[in-house]
Scaffold this active site. Structure first.
Site: not given
Length: 429
Positions: A361, A265, A109, A224, A326
């Site tokens: 994160r 992100r 990711e 997000h 998110h």
């Protein structure tokens, strides 16, 4: 009511804490909604693991870099080093990660330098949490109380003696416990556009503010980059970062690629918002065309199905996406064993802040972090095993009867504190 341990929340962190406590201890777990309606069930992407010692330095650096180097290095090390033990625990509960023969399949990711994420289709959170819930429901020492809300803690001289709770009939009652564990999730229910369940409204943070329990970085709130654009009100449907990790690309209104899809992100969200402003559009496009159709249907069946229901065939056309609230990187400040600044009170999962995530994160660290530090909380509680003497605390339960008003007060309190922290960080920088 009296119990040995009370846990607030039926997500992965709360359930895993309960399962790691001794079977002779009586445990009550409460949840505001149905037990399965936790944000852990919604996690799509996967769970990171340390595949080999060769990847340690890169995994550590990826986590630190995504967190803008504000992470607690010891917490990051604990999480990464504990990942294989956690995987073994999950295997005992029959959690089914994708495999080829006897070998796990790993995906990648955004902001990861290599493939190190285990997954179950695009419903990894559901796979893990449902298996933990199944195990918890089998245990005779664990009682799960659904549709019960924590409205306060019972405390005196900075010691937690349990919680004040209310049920759907608006009956307010006390649950006395030797140890209390907050596993209440994040703050998404306070926002109009969020991937979280609307009932996840940061009650524990409001209670912490009222009771002088230390908080940390509660203005660190992750957006997000890719949720399915909709004019409907309510929770936003997440388009997993794994989709971009497998090759999906972002396009502007002219169907031109405009960003590196594997940016962290926060940085990618900024690029998308910038492009939306430039295009004067309420969304950008995400194209899954670079991904083989069979991979889409096998790896992302839930996303494929949901988008079809919304009128988009992702194998043939791009979908409109927009950033949404998110994840909560801040929370109740805890030590390396998830203990809060109040005695006999622990916090795990998204409610807590142990410093793993820093300012942002890294994708798919949250399930791992929740499980690692929930297990550590359970271990310390088991080792300490201190009984609390019964004391008289005068609590007027009528103060909690007007739940609508109380909920609004809590919301305003948390948002005000978030704003105060934000300004404090801006001044410091």
């Amino acid at each position: 009511m009296k119990t040995d341990i009370v846990i607030v929340g039926t997500g992965a962190a709360g359930l895993f804490a309960a399962l790691n406590l001794p079977k002779e201890k009586n445990i009550i777990i409460i949840t505001k909604d149905d037990a399965k309606n936790s944000d852990s069930f919604l996690a799509q992407g996967g769970m990171c693991v340390l595949k080999s010692e060769d990847d340690y330095d890169n995994y550590f650096e990826d986590t630190m870099k995504a967190g803008h180097y504000e992470n607690d290095k010891k917490s990051v090390d604990i999480m990464i080093r504990s990942s294989i033990d956690i995987l073994k625990d999950l295997e005992k509960y029959n959690v089914d990660f994708a495999r080829e023969g006897n070998h796990y399949i790993y995906t990648r990711e955004g902001a990861h330098s290599s493939k190190r994420i285990l997954f179950h289709e695009d419903t990894t959170g559901k796979e893990i949490t449902s298996k933990l819930l199944l195990e918890a429901e089998k245990r005779e020492n664990i009682t799960i109380m659904e549709h019960v809300t924590m409205v306060d803690v019972i405390s005196k001289d900075n010691i937690c003696y349990g919680i004040v709770a209310r049920n759907e009939e608006n009956e307010v009652f006390l649950i006395n416990a030797d140890y209390t564990v907050f596993a209440c999730g994040g703050i998404g229910g306070l926002y109009d556009n969020s991937t979280n369940f609307p009932h996840i409204t940061a009650d524990a943070i409001a209670i912490a503010i009222n009771r002088g329990i230390e908080l940390k970085n509660i203005d660190y709130i992750q957006i997000h980059p890719t949720t399915l654009y909709s004019k409907k009100k309510g929770r936003r449907f997440l388009i997993s970062e794994s989709v971009r990790g497998e090759g999906a690309i972002l396009l502007n209104k002219n169907m031109e690629r405009f960003a590196n899809e594997l940016l962290p992100r926060d940085l990618l969200s900024k690029e998308i918002l910038k492009q939306m402003k430039k295009d004067n559009m309420p969304y950008v496009w995400l194209s899954m065309k670079p991904i083989d159709k069979e991979v889409i249907k096998k790896h992302f069946p839930n996303i494929y199905k949901h988008c079809l229901e919304e009128g988009y065939d992702v194998t043939k056309e791009p979908i409109p996406v927009v950033p949404s609230q998110h994840y909560f990187m801040g929370g109740i400040k805890v030590d390396y064993n998830s203990k809060t600044s109040m005695e006999h009170l622990y916090a795990v999962g998204e409610t807590s802040c142990n410093g793993v995530h820093g300012k942002n994160r890294l994708a798919s660290n949250s399930l791992l972090e929740s499980l690692v530090f929930a297990k550590r909380a359970a271990k310390e509680i088991t080792e300490k095993d201190e009984k609390l003497n019964k004391i008289d605390i005068n609590i007027n339960l009528d103060n909690y009867k007007d739940y609508t008003s109380l909920k609004q007060q809590y919301k305003e309190k948390v948002l005000k504190e978030v704003e105060r922290n934000k300004k404090e960080h801006e001044r410091a920088n």
